[in-house]
Design an enzyme around this catalytic site. Structure first.
Site, mmCIF file in Angstrom:
data_model
loop_
_atom_site.group_PDB
_atom_site.id
_atom_site.type_symbol
_atom_site.label_atom_id
_atom_site.label_comp_id
_atom_site.label_asym_id
_atom_site.label_seq_id
_atom_site.Cartn_x
_atom_site.Cartn_y
_atom_site.Cartn_z
ATOM 1 N N LYS A 175 -5.940 35.822 41.972
ATOM 2 C CA LYS A 175 -6.199 34.411 41.699
ATOM 3 C C LYS A 175 -5.851 34.140 40.247
ATOM 4 C CE LYS A 175 -10.152 31.520 40.465
ATOM 5 N NZ LYS A 175 -11.613 31.373 40.447
ATOM 6 N N TRP A 217 -10.159 28.095 47.681
ATOM 7 C CA TRP A 217 -11.228 27.086 47.806
ATOM 8 C C TRP A 217 -11.974 26.835 46.495
ATOM 9 C CZ3 TRP A 217 -11.865 31.197 51.680
ATOM 10 C CH2 TRP A 217 -11.219 30.913 52.880
ATOM 11 N N HIS A 218 -11.294 27.053 45.377
ATOM 12 C CA HIS A 218 -11.958 26.837 44.080
ATOM 13 C C HIS A 218 -11.436 25.561 43.414
ATOM 14 C CE1 HIS A 218 -12.881 31.461 43.748
ATOM 15 N NE2 HIS A 218 -13.543 30.844 44.712
ATOM 16 N N TYR A 219 -11.183 24.527 44.200
ATOM 17 C CA TYR A 219 -10.671 23.296 43.626
ATOM 18 C C TYR A 219 -11.743 22.599 42.796
ATOM 19 C CZ TYR A 219 -12.056 22.524 48.494
ATOM 20 O OH TYR A 219 -12.696 22.579 49.714
ATOM 21 N N HIS A 220 -11.276 21.870 41.805
ATOM 22 C CA HIS A 220 -12.168 21.217 40.853
ATOM 23 C C HIS A 220 -11.412 20.060 40.200
ATOM 24 C CE1 HIS A 220 -9.992 24.530 38.905
ATOM 25 N NE2 HIS A 220 -9.955 23.775 37.833
#
Length: 577
Positions: A412, A512-515
């Site tokens: 990542k 799934w670490h959107y911000h």
């Protein structure tokens, strides 16, 4: 190719497993007397705080605020408790890929052509994710302007309920030792701290494989001061008009709908200290600000939304940490594990792993047929690639007749530097907005991915990992395998000399670490108050400029507790004046 099949495969590969055997649960689900279906809610409600979203930040925030005020939580999803798809580690893949209309996981595809999912369940993303628990770095805390002492106390408050030291079995240990062998140093052992080197992090899965979510933090709540309504979809936030007696719009209530389609109105009690707090997540919070009239004026007017505040930065700065991985079939059985080990490199890429992949033999043949069909349609791209893929297919074909076993090693990219934007598609709050993350738009992110993939290659080839790989399957065959799998909807560039840059671009997936979308300094101030209006805050991952740590969930939960404590302190000080 069938979309369900494509998405299901991506999730299973990312998860590292899909199993039929079950794990016992360590304890019964908590019984909350204050959690109800929204259909039982009064037509009109009054509270000191209205929290929109009972997710990863909303639950700890609500539990904390209930110690000194009345709190209403409106969650658009249902309860995670009693749902084996959510609470059992064995069902992670089927949970996050569930496409049923009322599932806890709402699927969407970004404008970049990457499959994704957002949570709609009490506990939010912590009810769907792979469970890794780790802190933000000390530098991140400093840049955010947070009080380090309160941050540590807030993390500890969370960890008392939901974090555990994971078991370290063979696959995870082999990747750990491989990372150390290839120079991702030092080895830091088990720690929640975010520091360079290789470490074992925490997990929200306990030793029985039972998931503990942010919803468990509601055990801290004062039951007399809190109400949580499920399947309560907020349609808009209500604001006063500008002018006397208030020079700026003030949030004073919300309109929400229950599962039967009936509308309810929730209002703030009369007090200068009471507030509405958006905790609907990186997609939900900017979406609801826009639906309520706060956003780019031209965009809102195009959807016939009355403009409360022309705020062009709402929906901007959207980012999703790009993930790329290799699937590695194993010649020997492997344990079931999600993310436990991480290599935190100095070139700003994180290397992680999961294991225990198992699916039907017939499904393996389906993949092989898909690959053969691809060759028939496109022609063999090269003798080398075709030969490598042929060897890979033969290996898959020769595995145990019932299952395919193996795991994934992924990387990542930190940050990332590349960002995009979120826009409304419709004015229906149940619909997904349009979001584009612009993966690898900035060369810096692509360079980090390449370095991460090189590290993965070294780990696969390491002595420590040797027993988990087929000797006749080189890393190039694993790369060719990934390129030919339906991991996203992006174009493929089949070539004998495919660069790692092209591999990263072609096979990018979400972790799934959107911000972003409601970032500090752009949409909210340092106290998370929405600029241009009063009595409205946003407290969740949409406020982040960068994703904290190797996994943001611990910090998102911490932030809910942290800001809850700060707000209560402000309330106490104001009450004494």
């Amino acid at each position: 190719m069938d979309l369900w099949y494509s998405w299901e495969f991506i999730v299973i590969v990312l998860a590292g497993f899909s199993m039929s055997r079950s794990f016992c649960q360590s304890e019964k689900a908590p019984y909350y007397t204050f959690v109800h279906e929204a259909t039982s809610a009064p037509h009109v409600l009054y509270y000191d705080y209205i929290i929109i979203g009972g997710g990863t930040s909303g639950c700890p925030l609500a539990a904390t605020l209930s110690q000194g005020a009345s709190v209403l939580v409106l969650e658009r999803g249902g309860s995670p408790y009693g749902n084996p798809k959510i609470m059992n580690i064995a069902n992670f893949a089927s949970s996050v890929s569930d496409t049923s209309p009322n599932s806890a996981s709402q699927q969407f595809i970004s404008e970049d052509g990457v499959y994704n999912a957002r949570a709609r369940v009490l506990g939010g993303g912590s009810a769907l994710n792979a469970g890794f628990y780790t802190h933000a770095s000390a530098d991140y805390v400093k840049k955010a302007g947070w009080n380090p002492e309160l941050v540590e106390k807030s993390y500890a408050w969370v960890e008392n309920k939901v974090a555990f030291e994971p078991p370290m079995l063979e696959w995870q240990s082999a990747v750990r030792d491989g990372l150390i062998e290839v120079g991702v140093l030092p080895y830091n052992g088990f720690t929640y701290d975010h520091i360079y080197g290789t470490k074992v992090g925490g997990s929200i899965f306990d030793k029985y494989g039972h998931r503990h979510t942010a919803a468990d933090l509601l055990e801290y709540a004062e039951p007399r001061n809190i109400s949580v309504y499920l399947h309560a979809t907020v349609h808009k936030i209500l604001f006063t008009e500008t002018g006397k007696p208030w020079p700026r719009p003030r949030a004073y209530g919300v309109v929400f709908e229950d599962s039967l389609g009936l509308k309810h109105w929730a209002y703030l009690r009369r007090s200068s200290m009471n507030e509405i707090i958006l905790s609907a997540g990186a997609l939900g919070s900017p979406q609801l600000l826009m639906l309520s009239g706060i956003g780019p004026a031209n965009h809102l007017q195009a959807h016939s939304i009355s403009v409360v505040v022309d705020q062009p930065m709402v929906g901007q700065g959207m980012a999703d940490n790009p993930m790329n991985l290799l699937f590695i079939p194993s010649p020997i059985p492997v344990e079931v594990s999600l993310i436990q080990v991480v290599g935190i490199t100095k070139f700003n890429s994180y290397v992680e792993t999961a294991s225990g992949l198992s699916f039907a033999y017939s499904w393996v043949h389906k993949f092989i047929r898909e690959y053969e069909l691809h060759l028939n349609e496109t022609g063999q791209p090269s003798a080398v690639t075709a030969e490598a893929m042929s060897r890979a297919a033969e290996t898959l074909n020769s595995l145990v007749a019932e299952t395919l076993q193996g795991g994934v090693i992924l990387e990542k990219v930190i940050g990332p530097v590349s960002t995009g934007e979120l826009k409304l598609r419709t004015t229906n709050p149940d619909d997904n907005p349009s979001v584009k993350f612009n993966y690898f738009k900035e060369p810096e992110d692509l360079h980090r991915c390449v370095q991460g993939m090189r590290t993965i290659t070294e780990v696969v080839n390491s002595r420590a990992f040797s027993k988990f790989r087929y000797k006749d399957m080189p890393v190039q065959a694993l790369i060719d395998l990934m390129v030919n799998l339906p991991v996203n909807l992006r174009p493929r560039h089949f070539s004998t000399a495919m660069s790692l840059e092209q591999f990263c671009t072609d096979t990018v997936m979400t972790i799934w670490h959107y911000h972003g979308g409601c970032q500090v300094g752009k949409v909210v101030d340092n106290d998370y108050k929405v600029l241009g209006v009063d009595k409205l805050r946003v407290i969740d991952g949409s406020t982040f400029i960068d994703s904290p740590g190797t996994n943001p969930q611990a910090t998102v939960m911490m932030l809910g507790r942290y800001m809850g404590k700060r707000i209560l302190y402000e309330r106490l000080i104001q009450g004494r004046k």
